[in-house]
Design an enzyme around this catalytic site. Structure first.
Site, PDB file in Angstrom:
ATOM      1  N   SER A 143      -6.247  75.969   9.009  1.00 45.63           N
ATOM      2  CA  SER A 143      -6.296  75.505  10.271  1.00 45.63           C
ATOM      3  C   SER A 143      -5.557  76.354  11.791  1.00 45.63           C
ATOM      4  O   SER A 143      -4.562  76.600  11.711  1.00 45.63           O
ATOM      5  CB  SER A 143      -5.954  73.976  10.779  1.00 45.63           C
ATOM      6  OG  SER A 143      -5.815  73.640  12.437  1.00 45.63           O
ATOM      7  N   TYR A 156      -2.562  65.844  10.559  1.00 44.69           N
ATOM      8  CA  TYR A 156      -2.983  66.594   9.982  1.00 44.69           C
ATOM      9  C   TYR A 156      -2.789  67.981  10.433  1.00 44.69           C
ATOM     10  O   TYR A 156      -2.346  69.084   9.941  1.00 44.69           O
ATOM     11  CB  TYR A 156      -4.516  67.035  10.795  1.00 44.69           C
ATOM     12  CG  TYR A 156      -5.221  67.565  10.666  1.00 44.69           C
ATOM     13  CD1 TYR A 156      -6.097  68.036   9.994  1.00 44.69           C
ATOM     14  CD2 TYR A 156      -5.046  68.872  11.362  1.00 44.69           C
ATOM     15  CE1 TYR A 156      -7.278  69.174   9.751  1.00 44.69           C
ATOM     16  CE2 TYR A 156      -7.022  69.964  11.368  1.00 44.69           C
ATOM     17  CZ  TYR A 156      -7.601  70.129  10.359  1.00 44.69           C
ATOM     18  OH  TYR A 156      -8.446  70.610  10.081  1.00 44.69           O
TER      19      TYR A 156
HETATM   20  P1  NAD Z   1     -16.225  68.535   7.157  1.00 45.27           P
HETATM   21  O1  NAD Z   1     -15.793  66.473   7.464  1.00 45.27           O
HETATM   22  O2  NAD Z   1     -18.228  67.862   7.206  1.00 45.27           O
HETATM   23  O3  NAD Z   1     -16.276  68.691   5.563  1.00 45.27           O
HETATM   24  C1  NAD Z   1     -14.865  68.013   4.449  1.00 45.27           C
HETATM   25  C2  NAD Z   1     -15.379  68.243   3.301  1.00 45.27           C
HETATM   26  O4  NAD Z   1     -13.667  67.425   2.632  1.00 45.27           O
HETATM   27  C3  NAD Z   1     -16.255  67.442   2.640  1.00 45.27           C
HETATM   28  O5  NAD Z   1     -17.032  67.774   1.664  1.00 45.27           O
HETATM   29  C4  NAD Z   1     -15.503  65.948   2.317  1.00 45.27           C
HETATM   30  O6  NAD Z   1     -16.776  65.632   1.123  1.00 45.27           O
HETATM   31  C5  NAD Z   1     -14.392  66.786   1.462  1.00 45.27           C
HETATM   32  N1  NAD Z   1     -13.495  65.915   0.896  1.00 45.27           N
HETATM   33  C6  NAD Z   1     -12.454  65.347   1.931  1.00 45.27           C
HETATM   34  N2  NAD Z   1     -12.637  64.054   1.713  1.00 45.27           N
HETATM   35  C7  NAD Z   1     -12.250  64.292  -0.006  1.00 45.27           C
HETATM   36  C8  NAD Z   1     -11.618  63.790  -1.383  1.00 45.27           C
HETATM   37  N3  NAD Z   1     -10.293  63.083  -0.939  1.00 45.27           N
HETATM   38  N4  NAD Z   1     -12.211  64.296  -2.288  1.00 45.27           N
HETATM   39  C9  NAD Z   1     -13.277  64.809  -2.193  1.00 45.27           C
HETATM   40  N5  NAD Z   1     -13.280  65.784  -1.036  1.00 45.27           N
HETATM   41  C10 NAD Z   1     -12.816  65.251  -0.014  1.00 45.27           C
HETATM   42  O7  NAD Z   1     -15.249  69.160   7.802  1.00 45.27           O
HETATM   43  P2  NAD Z   1     -15.001  70.517   7.781  1.00 45.27           P
HETATM   44  O8  NAD Z   1     -14.888  71.338   9.179  1.00 45.27           O
HETATM   45  O9  NAD Z   1     -16.195  71.443   6.862  1.00 45.27           O
HETATM   46  O10 NAD Z   1     -13.798  70.403   6.918  1.00 45.27           O
HETATM   47  C11 NAD Z   1     -13.418  71.823   5.630  1.00 45.27           C
HETATM   48  C12 NAD Z   1     -12.492  71.554   5.829  1.00 45.27           C
HETATM   49  O11 NAD Z   1     -11.910  72.891   7.026  1.00 45.27           O
HETATM   50  C13 NAD Z   1     -10.961  71.135   5.847  1.00 45.27           C
HETATM   51  O12 NAD Z   1      -9.781  72.071   5.510  1.00 45.27           O
HETATM   52  C14 NAD Z   1     -10.491  70.924   7.663  1.00 45.27           C
HETATM   53  O13 NAD Z   1      -9.489  70.362   7.920  1.00 45.27           O
HETATM   54  C15 NAD Z   1     -10.619  72.459   7.772  1.00 45.27           C
HETATM   55  N6  NAD Z   1     -10.707  72.812   8.964  1.00 45.27           N
HETATM   56  C16 NAD Z   1     -11.795  72.391   9.368  1.00 45.27           C
HETATM   57  C17 NAD Z   1     -11.945  72.607  11.369  1.00 45.27           C
HETATM   58  C18 NAD Z   1     -13.335  72.781  12.269  1.00 45.27           C
HETATM   59  O14 NAD Z   1     -13.306  72.671  12.975  1.00 45.27           O
HETATM   60  N7  NAD Z   1     -14.551  71.968  11.451  1.00 45.27           N
HETATM   61  C19 NAD Z   1     -11.714  73.752  12.318  1.00 45.27           C
HETATM   62  C20 NAD Z   1     -10.376  74.457  10.775  1.00 45.27           C
HETATM   63  C21 NAD Z   1     -10.088  73.599  10.097  1.00 45.27           C
END
Ligand code: NAD
Length: 251
Positions: A143, A156
């Site tokens: 991130s 986080y």
């Molecule tokens: P999202 O909330 O749409 O997806 C998160 C995913 O993680 C989902 O598929 C959810 O089902 C899964 N998940 C969460 N808890 C879980 C558990 N206990 N068991 C199994 N699966 C679980 O969010 P996203 O934005 O797609 O995030 C994906 C990754 O990218 C994460 O690690 C997030 O921290 C990271 N991220 C996102 C952003 C952003 O801007 N969206 C930026 C930096 C990092």
């Protein structure tokens, strides 16, 4: 030499592949030729359809990664299904927002357990297999808060800073044994994870003004970085945290 980005015949585990970035990562790897094991708490029907449309197989494993209980079974089921494991993408993650002064132990533990503890033990379980075969690619999703402090997201920030450190540590231990461990640090992407930020008019405007590219990232923007880090093209890349951020960190 062929196409160095070709993933034909490889098998990839992608956690949290039902939606958002995880789904886009799974689809990008499938489009490059990999079969996908889609791991998560929710139904994978949409992802399965997208992977099938790319001409690849998708096997769904229902698993709650808030504990490490399912970790070894995920690797075993992958090997039983596809007979191989070449790529692990640790994408599943959660976020909890509250002022540091009020932050609860529950919000601390929930985020650290999912975003850091399960990530490490999945790396370990997949890594044991990859080290034995002398090849493998691990991609952790980091991130901007692997580099910056953030605000109102203490667990986080701790988890994603930890993911960056862990990526470097594993690279140090495994680079000489054929296993690449790297991370992708997404900038601000339009997904469920950032819905609260997108909906907050003031924060949304402040974020957009600070992104040199002038827009939120779309999940498909991550695909090229993932294919690169999963493929032969990155064989000499180890312990790198690749920012895909529209220039955010350059500002
Ligand atoms: P999202 O909330 O749409 O997806 C998160 C995913 O993680 C989902 O598929 C959810 O089902 C899964 N998940 C969460 N808890 C879980 C558990 N206990 N068991 C199994 N699966 C679980 O969010 P996203 O934005 O797609 O995030 C994906 C990754 O990218 C994460 O690690 C997030 O921290 C990271 N991220 C996102 C952003 C952003 O801007 N969206 C930026 C930096 C990092």
């Amino acid at each position: 030499m062929g196409n160095p980005f070709d993933l034909s015949g490889r098998a990839a585990i992608v956690t949290g592949a039902n939606t958002g970035l995880g789904q886009a990562l799974a689809v990008a790897l499938a489009q490059a030729g990999a079969d996908i094991v889609a791991v998560g708490r929710s139904a994978m029907d949409e992802t399965r359809g997208l992977v099938a449309a790319a001409g690849r197989r998708c096997h769904a494993i229902k698993a709650d990664l808030s504990t490490i209980a399912p970790v070894s079974a995920i690797v075993e089921e992958t090997l039983a299904t596809f007979g191989r494991l070449d790529i692990l993408v640790n994408n599943a993650g959660i976020i909890r927002r509250a002022d540091a002064v009020d932050f609860t132990e529950e919000d601390w533990d929930a985020v650290i357990d999912t975003n850091l503890k399960s990530v490490f033990f999945l790396c370990q379980a997949a890594g044991r297999h990859m080290l034995a075969q002398g090849a493998g690619k691990i991609i952790n999703i980091a991130s901007m808060l692997s580099f910056q402090g953030g605000i109102r997201v203490p667990s986080y920030t701790a988890s994603k800073s930890g993911v960056a450190g862990l990526t470097r540590l594993l690279a140090n231990e495994w680079a000489g044994r054929g296993v690449n461990v790297n991370a992708i640090a997404p900038g601000y992407f339009a997904t469920n994870n950032t819905a609260a930020l997108q909906a907050d008019e003031t924060r949304n405007r402040a974020i957009l003004e600070r992104i040199p590219a002038g827009r939120w990232g779309q999940p498909a923007d991550l695909g090229g970085a993932a294919v690169f880090l999963a493929s032969r093209a990155s064989d000499y890349v180890h312990g790198h945290i690749l920012a895909v951020d529209g220039g955010w960190l350059a500002r």
